[in-house]
Design a protein around this motif. Sequence first.
Motif, PDB file in Angstrom:
ATOM      1  N   SER A 158       3.751  -9.255  -8.932  1.00 49.71           N
ATOM      2  CA  SER A 158       3.708  -9.806 -10.352  1.00 49.71           C
ATOM      3  C   SER A 158       3.967  -8.545 -11.394  1.00 49.71           C
ATOM      4  CB  SER A 158       2.504 -10.369 -10.870  1.00 49.71           C
ATOM      5  OG  SER A 158       1.459  -9.548 -10.452  1.00 49.71           O
ATOM      6  N   ASN A 159       3.666  -7.335 -10.883  1.00 48.61           N
ATOM      7  CA  ASN A 159       3.642  -6.070 -11.736  1.00 48.61           C
ATOM      8  C   ASN A 159       5.134  -5.521 -11.802  1.00 48.61           C
ATOM      9  OD1 ASN A 159       0.806  -5.323 -11.382  1.00 48.61           O
ATOM     10  ND2 ASN A 159       0.983  -4.832  -9.806  1.00 48.61           N
ATOM     11  N   PHE A 160       6.170  -6.093 -11.184  1.00 49.82           N
ATOM     12  CA  PHE A 160       7.410  -5.789 -11.238  1.00 49.82           C
ATOM     13  C   PHE A 160       8.313  -6.578 -12.153  1.00 49.82           C
ATOM     14  CE2 PHE A 160       5.744  -3.662  -7.452  1.00 49.82           C
ATOM     15  CZ  PHE A 160       6.155  -2.331  -7.845  1.00 49.82           C
ATOM     16  N   HIS A 161       8.527  -8.012 -11.702  1.00 49.62           N
ATOM     17  CA  HIS A 161       9.178  -8.940 -12.426  1.00 49.62           C
ATOM     18  C   HIS A 161       8.808 -10.315 -12.015  1.00 49.62           C
ATOM     19  CE1 HIS A 161      13.123 -10.908 -13.459  1.00 49.62           C
ATOM     20  NE2 HIS A 161      13.264  -9.895 -14.133  1.00 49.62           N
ATOM     21  N   PRO A 162       8.858 -11.309 -13.103  1.00 49.16           N
ATOM     22  CA  PRO A 162       8.338 -12.499 -13.009  1.00 49.16           C
ATOM     23  C   PRO A 162       9.409 -13.498 -11.832  1.00 49.16           C
ATOM     24  CG  PRO A 162       9.443 -12.406 -14.800  1.00 49.16           C
ATOM     25  CD  PRO A 162       9.396 -10.897 -14.353  1.00 49.16           C
ATOM     26  N   ARG A 163      10.383 -13.014 -11.241  1.00 50.16           N
ATOM     27  CA  ARG A 163      11.123 -13.685 -10.488  1.00 50.16           C
ATOM     28  C   ARG A 163      11.022 -13.131  -9.050  1.00 50.16           C
ATOM     29  NH1 ARG A 163      14.696 -17.456 -11.410  1.00 50.16           N
ATOM     30  NH2 ARG A 163      15.907 -17.062  -9.973  1.00 50.16           N
ATOM     31  N   MET A 164      10.219 -11.969  -8.744  1.00 47.28           N
ATOM     32  CA  MET A 164      10.056 -11.358  -7.770  1.00 47.28           C
ATOM     33  C   MET A 164       9.052 -11.979  -6.732  1.00 47.28           C
ATOM     34  SD  MET A 164       9.413  -7.518  -6.590  1.00 47.28           S
ATOM     35  CE  MET A 164      10.850  -6.833  -7.624  1.00 47.28           C
ATOM     36  N   VAL A 165       9.633 -12.539  -5.494  1.00 48.41           N
ATOM     37  CA  VAL A 165       8.902 -13.058  -4.520  1.00 48.41           C
ATOM     38  C   VAL A 165       8.258 -12.001  -3.488  1.00 48.41           C
ATOM     39  CG1 VAL A 165       9.883 -15.121  -4.883  1.00 48.41           C
ATOM     40  CG2 VAL A 165      10.708 -13.802  -2.975  1.00 48.41           C
ATOM     41  N   GLY A 166       7.142 -12.270  -2.797  1.00 46.65           N
ATOM     42  CA  GLY A 166       6.512 -11.538  -1.894  1.00 46.65           C
ATOM     43  C   GLY A 166       6.617 -12.346  -0.444  1.00 46.65           C
ATOM     44  N   PHE A 208       0.737  -1.260  -0.139  1.00 45.34           N
ATOM     45  CA  PHE A 208       0.099  -0.125  -0.095  1.00 45.34           C
ATOM     46  C   PHE A 208       0.975   1.241  -0.109  1.00 45.34           C
ATOM     47  CE2 PHE A 208      -2.676  -3.095   1.300  1.00 45.34           C
ATOM     48  CZ  PHE A 208      -4.159  -2.715   0.895  1.00 45.34           C
ATOM     49  N   CYS A 209       2.143   1.010   0.075  1.00 43.86           N
ATOM     50  CA  CYS A 209       3.008   2.288  -0.161  1.00 43.86           C
ATOM     51  C   CYS A 209       2.838   3.101  -1.404  1.00 43.86           C
ATOM     52  CB  CYS A 209       4.584   1.797  -0.047  1.00 43.86           C
ATOM     53  SG  CYS A 209       5.814   2.987  -0.271  1.00 43.86           S
ATOM     54  N   PRO A 210       2.739   4.398  -1.159  1.00 41.15           N
ATOM     55  CA  PRO A 210       2.256   5.253  -2.365  1.00 41.15           C
ATOM     56  C   PRO A 210       3.364   5.541  -3.350  1.00 41.15           C
ATOM     57  CG  PRO A 210       2.367   6.602  -0.401  1.00 41.15           C
ATOM     58  CD  PRO A 210       2.496   5.190   0.140  1.00 41.15           C
ATOM     59  N   ASP A 211       4.444   5.626  -2.866  1.00 41.55           N
ATOM     60  CA  ASP A 211       5.439   6.118  -3.803  1.00 41.55           C
ATOM     61  C   ASP A 211       7.094   5.475  -3.476  1.00 41.55           C
ATOM     62  OD1 ASP A 211       6.242   7.244  -1.303  1.00 41.55           O
ATOM     63  OD2 ASP A 211       5.193   9.313  -1.817  1.00 41.55           O
ATOM     64  N   VAL A 212       7.693   5.355  -2.395  1.00 42.50           N
ATOM     65  CA  VAL A 212       8.965   5.135  -2.220  1.00 42.50           C
ATOM     66  C   VAL A 212       9.106   3.453  -2.800  1.00 42.50           C
ATOM     67  CG1 VAL A 212      10.939   4.730  -0.826  1.00 42.50           C
ATOM     68  CG2 VAL A 212       9.460   6.793  -0.439  1.00 42.50           C
ATOM     69  N   CYS A 213       8.041   2.677  -2.239  1.00 44.33           N
ATOM     70  CA  CYS A 213       8.369   1.230  -2.397  1.00 44.33           C
ATOM     71  C   CYS A 213       8.324   0.926  -4.118  1.00 44.33           C
ATOM     72  CB  CYS A 213       7.392   0.571  -1.755  1.00 44.33           C
ATOM     73  SG  CYS A 213       7.346   0.590   0.285  1.00 44.33           S
ATOM     74  N   GLN A 227      17.342   4.837  -3.736  1.00 38.80           N
ATOM     75  CA  GLN A 227      17.629   5.437  -5.020  1.00 38.80           C
ATOM     76  C   GLN A 227      18.675   5.394  -5.779  1.00 38.80           C
ATOM     77  OE1 GLN A 227      16.732   9.841  -4.603  1.00 38.80           O
ATOM     78  NE2 GLN A 227      14.901   9.229  -3.567  1.00 38.80           N
ATOM     79  N   THR A 228      19.562   4.055  -5.224  1.00 37.19           N
ATOM     80  CA  THR A 228      20.767   3.433  -6.136  1.00 37.19           C
ATOM     81  C   THR A 228      19.979   3.213  -7.462  1.00 37.19           C
ATOM     82  OG1 THR A 228      21.657   2.641  -4.222  1.00 37.19           O
ATOM     83  CG2 THR A 228      22.494   1.807  -6.530  1.00 37.19           C
ATOM     84  N   PRO A 229      20.933   3.698  -8.564  1.00 40.75           N
ATOM     85  CA  PRO A 229      20.518   3.366  -9.958  1.00 40.75           C
ATOM     86  C   PRO A 229      20.464   1.729 -10.208  1.00 40.75           C
ATOM     87  CG  PRO A 229      21.998   5.275  -9.806  1.00 40.75           C
ATOM     88  CD  PRO A 229      22.203   4.657  -8.343  1.00 40.75           C
ATOM     89  N   THR A 273       8.782   2.750  -6.384  1.00 40.47           N
ATOM     90  CA  THR A 273       9.972   3.316  -7.055  1.00 40.47           C
ATOM     91  C   THR A 273      11.222   2.217  -6.892  1.00 40.47           C
ATOM     92  OG1 THR A 273       9.275   5.589  -6.802  1.00 40.47           O
ATOM     93  CG2 THR A 273      11.639   5.263  -7.321  1.00 40.47           C
ATOM     94  N   GLU A 274      11.482   1.867  -5.632  1.00 42.73           N
ATOM     95  CA  GLU A 274      12.746   1.166  -5.459  1.00 42.73           C
ATOM     96  C   GLU A 274      12.612  -0.237  -5.960  1.00 42.73           C
ATOM     97  OE1 GLU A 274      15.472   1.817  -4.132  1.00 42.73           O
ATOM     98  OE2 GLU A 274      14.953   4.078  -3.454  1.00 42.73           O
ATOM     99  N   LEU A 275      11.275  -0.761  -5.992  1.00 45.67           N
ATOM    100  CA  LEU A 275      11.112  -2.099  -6.612  1.00 45.67           C
ATOM    101  C   LEU A 275      11.058  -2.172  -8.134  1.00 45.67           C
ATOM    102  CD1 LEU A 275       7.992  -3.352  -4.335  1.00 45.67           C
ATOM    103  CD2 LEU A 275      10.533  -4.177  -4.340  1.00 45.67           C
ATOM    104  N   GLY A 276      10.844  -1.078  -8.782  1.00 51.39           N
ATOM    105  CA  GLY A 276      10.743  -0.833 -10.168  1.00 51.39           C
ATOM    106  C   GLY A 276      12.215  -0.742 -10.492  1.00 51.39           C
ATOM    107  N   GLY A 277      13.292  -0.163  -9.783  1.00 51.85           N
ATOM    108  CA  GLY A 277      14.449  -0.108  -9.911  1.00 51.85           C
ATOM    109  C   GLY A 277      15.249  -1.477 -10.027  1.00 51.85           C
ATOM    110  N   ILE A 278      14.778  -2.331  -8.796  1.00 52.88           N
ATOM    111  CA  ILE A 278      15.211  -3.566  -8.716  1.00 52.88           C
ATOM    112  C   ILE A 278      14.994  -4.451  -9.984  1.00 52.88           C
ATOM    113  CG2 ILE A 278      15.150  -5.794  -7.480  1.00 52.88           C
ATOM    114  CD1 ILE A 278      14.823  -4.097  -4.862  1.00 52.88           C
TER     115      ILE A 278
END
Length: 226
Positions: free
Chosen positions: A147-155, A98-103, A209-211, A105-110
């Motif tokens: 599943s919105n980020f990467h097929p190998r990502m686990v929760g 439910f994180c609105p922004d930071v999470c 925010q590590t690239p 962004t970071e998961l998208g970077g990963i």
Amino acid sequence: MQRALRILVLALIATLAVLWGVAWFGREPGEPLGDAFVRQIARLTGGEAPAPAIPGSVQLPGSMSLGGPFTLVNQEGRPVTEADFKGQVMVAYFGYTFCPDVCPTELGGIASAMDLLTPAEAAQVTPALFTIDPERDTPAQLKAYVSNFHPRMVGLTGTPEQVAEAARRFRVFYAKVERPEMSEYLMDHSSFIYLIGEGGKVTALLRPQTPPEAVAAAIRAQLARR
């Protein structure tokens, strides 16, 4: 037992909050807050924090140990421990769906960092979201989210006690934020990226925010050491 656990969690949160405050006010000019935070922990443990070897990384002092065994539940509802990821480099982030922004962004970077790896490299890496909001982050909620980020990502989720124990081992700060004007509560939390190896131990710590290019470089460095 539950009362003792609550006291322990509150004490941990208070300690981390003090350390973050000391790091904020005691950092050197131009020093990233993450580096200052680790430097303060190094002082407490009697270690030294060497200069980062990879852009975006925070070198852990030799006397400092992060991570360790954990028992949680994955997005399929199956109990898992650090042993289930043996042979993998985990790229872990502690956040919530439910994180609105930071999470996101970071998961998208990963996820972008994963796309920079070769297929052979990616097969040895497991990106993971460790929730700090077990009240709302059920396995089904996590499954739909990661599943919105990467097929190998686990929760990974669990009971409040299991989540608190995992956060304690990785020295993650988190706290519920509720205000009358808010329809949903938020979670305040630290925002590092953890590279995790054998036994659930942290092998590298990356600043927020590590690239993606630097995250991919850090992953490759860990793979090369195996």
